[in-house]
Design a protein around this motif. Structure first.
Motif, PDB file in Angstrom:
ATOM      1  N   ASP A 135       0.826  -1.210   0.000  1.00 12.44           N
ATOM      2  CA  ASP A 135       0.000   0.000   0.000  1.00 12.44           C
ATOM      3  C   ASP A 135       0.861   1.262   0.000  1.00 12.44           C
ATOM      4  O   ASP A 135       0.490   2.277  -0.596  1.00 12.44           O
ATOM      5  N   SER A 136       2.004   1.186   0.643  1.00 11.33           N
ATOM      6  CA  SER A 136       2.844   2.372   0.794  1.00 11.33           C
ATOM      7  C   SER A 136       3.470   2.846  -0.529  1.00 11.33           C
ATOM      8  O   SER A 136       3.940   3.979  -0.615  1.00 11.33           O
ATOM      9  N   VAL A 137       3.490   1.970  -1.553  1.00 11.65           N
ATOM     10  CA  VAL A 137       4.123   2.345  -2.811  1.00 11.65           C
ATOM     11  C   VAL A 137       3.151   2.344  -3.987  1.00 11.65           C
ATOM     12  O   VAL A 137       3.542   2.693  -5.106  1.00 11.65           O
ATOM     13  N   LYS A 138       1.916   1.951  -3.760  1.00 17.37           N
ATOM     14  CA  LYS A 138       0.922   1.916  -4.850  1.00 17.37           C
ATOM     15  C   LYS A 138       0.796   3.272  -5.511  1.00 17.37           C
ATOM     16  O   LYS A 138       0.712   4.299  -4.849  1.00 17.37           O
ATOM     17  N   GLY A 139       0.787   3.247  -6.845  1.00 19.69           N
ATOM     18  CA  GLY A 139       0.659   4.484  -7.596  1.00 19.69           C
ATOM     19  C   GLY A 139       1.975   5.211  -7.798  1.00 19.69           C
ATOM     20  O   GLY A 139       2.042   6.180  -8.560  1.00 19.69           O
ATOM     21  N   ARG A 140       3.042   4.752  -7.127  1.00 14.70           N
ATOM     22  CA  ARG A 140       4.348   5.407  -7.263  1.00 14.70           C
ATOM     23  C   ARG A 140       5.397   4.470  -7.866  1.00 14.70           C
ATOM     24  O   ARG A 140       6.267   4.918  -8.610  1.00 14.70           O
ATOM     25  N   PHE A 141       5.333   3.190  -7.536  1.00 15.02           N
ATOM     26  CA  PHE A 141       6.327   2.225  -8.006  1.00 15.02           C
ATOM     27  C   PHE A 141       5.688   1.297  -9.039  1.00 15.02           C
ATOM     28  O   PHE A 141       4.493   0.978  -8.949  1.00 15.02           O
ATOM     29  N   THR A 142       6.502   0.859  -9.990  1.00 10.21           N
ATOM     30  CA  THR A 142       6.047  -0.089 -11.001  1.00 10.21           C
ATOM     31  C   THR A 142       7.083  -1.183 -11.180  1.00 10.21           C
ATOM     32  O   THR A 142       8.258  -0.888 -11.431  1.00 10.21           O
ATOM     33  N   ILE A 143       6.644  -2.431 -11.070  1.00  5.84           N
ATOM     34  CA  ILE A 143       7.524  -3.571 -11.300  1.00  5.84           C
ATOM     35  C   ILE A 143       7.281  -4.087 -12.716  1.00  5.84           C
ATOM     36  O   ILE A 143       6.141  -4.134 -13.182  1.00  5.84           O
ATOM     37  N   SER A 144       8.360  -4.453 -13.385  1.00  8.23           N
ATOM     38  CA  SER A 144       8.249  -4.994 -14.731  1.00  8.23           C
ATOM     39  C   SER A 144       9.406  -5.955 -14.958  1.00  8.23           C
ATOM     40  O   SER A 144      10.333  -6.025 -14.147  1.00  8.23           O
ATOM     41  N   LYS A 145       9.345  -6.702 -16.067  1.00  5.79           N
ATOM     42  CA  LYS A 145      10.407  -7.655 -16.346  1.00  5.79           C
ATOM     43  C   LYS A 145      10.705  -7.704 -17.831  1.00  5.79           C
ATOM     44  O   LYS A 145       9.851  -7.410 -18.664  1.00  5.79           O
ATOM     45  N   ASP A 146      11.929  -8.091 -18.143  1.00  6.06           N
ATOM     46  CA  ASP A 146      12.378  -8.303 -19.510  1.00  6.06           C
ATOM     47  C   ASP A 146      12.956  -9.703 -19.558  1.00  6.06           C
ATOM     48  O   ASP A 146      14.081  -9.936 -19.111  1.00  6.06           O
ATOM     49  N   ASN A 147      12.182 -10.652 -20.085  1.00  5.88           N
ATOM     50  CA  ASN A 147      12.644 -12.051 -20.072  1.00  5.88           C
ATOM     51  C   ASN A 147      13.866 -12.265 -20.943  1.00  5.88           C
ATOM     52  O   ASN A 147      14.712 -13.087 -20.630  1.00  5.88           O
ATOM     53  N   ALA A 148      13.951 -11.523 -22.019  1.00  7.13           N
ATOM     54  CA  ALA A 148      15.107 -11.677 -22.906  1.00  7.13           C
ATOM     55  C   ALA A 148      16.412 -11.356 -22.176  1.00  7.13           C
ATOM     56  O   ALA A 148      17.443 -11.964 -22.427  1.00  7.13           O
ATOM     57  N   LYS A 149      16.331 -10.383 -21.268  1.00  9.16           N
ATOM     58  CA  LYS A 149      17.519  -9.981 -20.515  1.00  9.16           C
ATOM     59  C   LYS A 149      17.559 -10.612 -19.130  1.00  9.16           C
ATOM     60  O   LYS A 149      18.500 -10.384 -18.369  1.00  9.16           O
ATOM     61  N   ARG A 150      16.509 -11.410 -18.811  1.00  8.55           N
ATOM     62  CA  ARG A 150      16.409 -12.024 -17.475  1.00  8.55           C
ATOM     63  C   ARG A 150      16.606 -10.957 -16.399  1.00  8.55           C
ATOM     64  O   ARG A 150      17.382 -11.131 -15.453  1.00  8.55           O
ATOM     65  N   THR A 151      15.897  -9.868 -16.568  1.00  8.34           N
ATOM     66  CA  THR A 151      16.029  -8.734 -15.667  1.00  8.34           C
ATOM     67  C   THR A 151      14.651  -8.258 -15.219  1.00  8.34           C
ATOM     68  O   THR A 151      13.704  -8.246 -16.007  1.00  8.34           O
ATOM     69  N   VAL A 152      14.573  -7.898 -13.955  1.00  4.07           N
ATOM     70  CA  VAL A 152      13.359  -7.321 -13.395  1.00  4.07           C
ATOM     71  C   VAL A 152      13.690  -5.895 -12.980  1.00  4.07           C
ATOM     72  O   VAL A 152      14.786  -5.617 -12.479  1.00  4.07           O
ATOM     73  N   PHE A 153      12.728  -5.002 -13.175  1.00  3.10           N
ATOM     74  CA  PHE A 153      12.935  -3.594 -12.875  1.00  3.10           C
ATOM     75  C   PHE A 153      11.953  -3.121 -11.806  1.00  3.10           C
ATOM     76  O   PHE A 153      10.877  -3.683 -11.634  1.00  3.10           O
ATOM     77  N   LEU A 154      12.357  -2.074 -11.119  1.00  5.25           N
ATOM     78  CA  LEU A 154      11.443  -1.381 -10.218  1.00  5.25           C
ATOM     79  C   LEU A 154      11.582   0.108 -10.506  1.00  5.25           C
ATOM     80  O   LEU A 154      12.608   0.711 -10.182  1.00  5.25           O
ATOM     81  N   GLN A 155      10.577   0.667 -11.153  1.00  9.23           N
ATOM     82  CA  GLN A 155      10.556   2.100 -11.413  1.00  9.23           C
ATOM     83  C   GLN A 155       9.957   2.777 -10.188  1.00  9.23           C
ATOM     84  O   GLN A 155       8.829   2.488  -9.811  1.00  9.23           O
ATOM     85  N   MET A 156      10.738   3.661  -9.606  1.00 13.20           N
ATOM     86  CA  MET A 156      10.322   4.338  -8.393  1.00 13.20           C
ATOM     87  C   MET A 156      10.129   5.812  -8.718  1.00 13.20           C
ATOM     88  O   MET A 156      11.077   6.508  -9.062  1.00 13.20           O
ATOM     89  N   ASN A 157       8.906   6.293  -8.627  1.00 15.10           N
ATOM     90  CA  ASN A 157       8.583   7.700  -8.885  1.00 15.10           C
ATOM     91  C   ASN A 157       8.084   8.359  -7.612  1.00 15.10           C
ATOM     92  O   ASN A 157       7.574   7.703  -6.718  1.00 15.10           O
ATOM     93  N   ASN A 158       8.218   9.670  -7.569  1.00 21.65           N
ATOM     94  CA  ASN A 158       7.745  10.440  -6.416  1.00 21.65           C
ATOM     95  C   ASN A 158       8.223   9.806  -5.110  1.00 21.65           C
ATOM     96  O   ASN A 158       7.421   9.568  -4.200  1.00 21.65           O
ATOM     97  N   VAL A 159       9.503   9.555  -5.031  1.00 20.26           N
ATOM     98  CA  VAL A 159      10.036   8.865  -3.855  1.00 20.26           C
ATOM     99  C   VAL A 159       9.932   9.755  -2.617  1.00 20.26           C
ATOM    100  O   VAL A 159       9.906  10.989  -2.710  1.00 20.26           O
TER     101      VAL A 159
END
Length: 115
Positions: free
Chosen positions: A60-84
């Motif tokens: 709940d503390s990060v909803k609307g501000r953080f976004t998790i995503s993944k790139d399977n080709a690169k075997r990488t997961v991301f966390l976009q952190m906005n309005n920290v």
């Protein structure tokens, strides 16, 4: 053995943005992954998770501000952190979601938010 390497942390002012990366080795593709964080003196907590059908869940503390995503080709997961916020200051780790036996924990990446 799966190895997780987190990167992208740093010092950022409140209201700013960061993008964290988690590179996973020795796996063919990422089906499930999560981001956790641990602030000084506190227990590690779940921040965000992505599961097999790309469904995402957030604390709940990060909803609307953080976004998790993944790139399977690169075997990488991301966390976009906005309005920290200063309360986002912590060491951030990636690993499997809580329902799964975790991989060996990586070193994490430090995020420090100044007010």
């Amino acid at each position: 053995q799966v190895q997780l390497v987190e990167s992208g942390g740093g010092l950022v002012q409140a209201g700013g943005s960061l993008r964290l990366s988690c590179a996973a080795s020795a796996i063919s593709r990422i089906r499930y992954m999560a981001w956790y964080r641990q602030a000084p003196g506190k227990q590690r907590e779940l921040v965000a998770a992505i599961i097999a059908d790309d469904t995402t869940n957030y604390a709940d503390s990060v909803k609307g501000r953080f976004t998790i995503s993944k790139d399977n080709a690169k075997r990488t997961v991301f966390l976009q952190m906005n309005n920290v916020k200063p309360d986002d200051t912590a060491v951030y780790y990636c690993n499997l979601p809580p329902d799964f036996t975790p991989y060996r924990w990586g070193q994490g990446t430090q995020v420090t938010v100044s007010s």
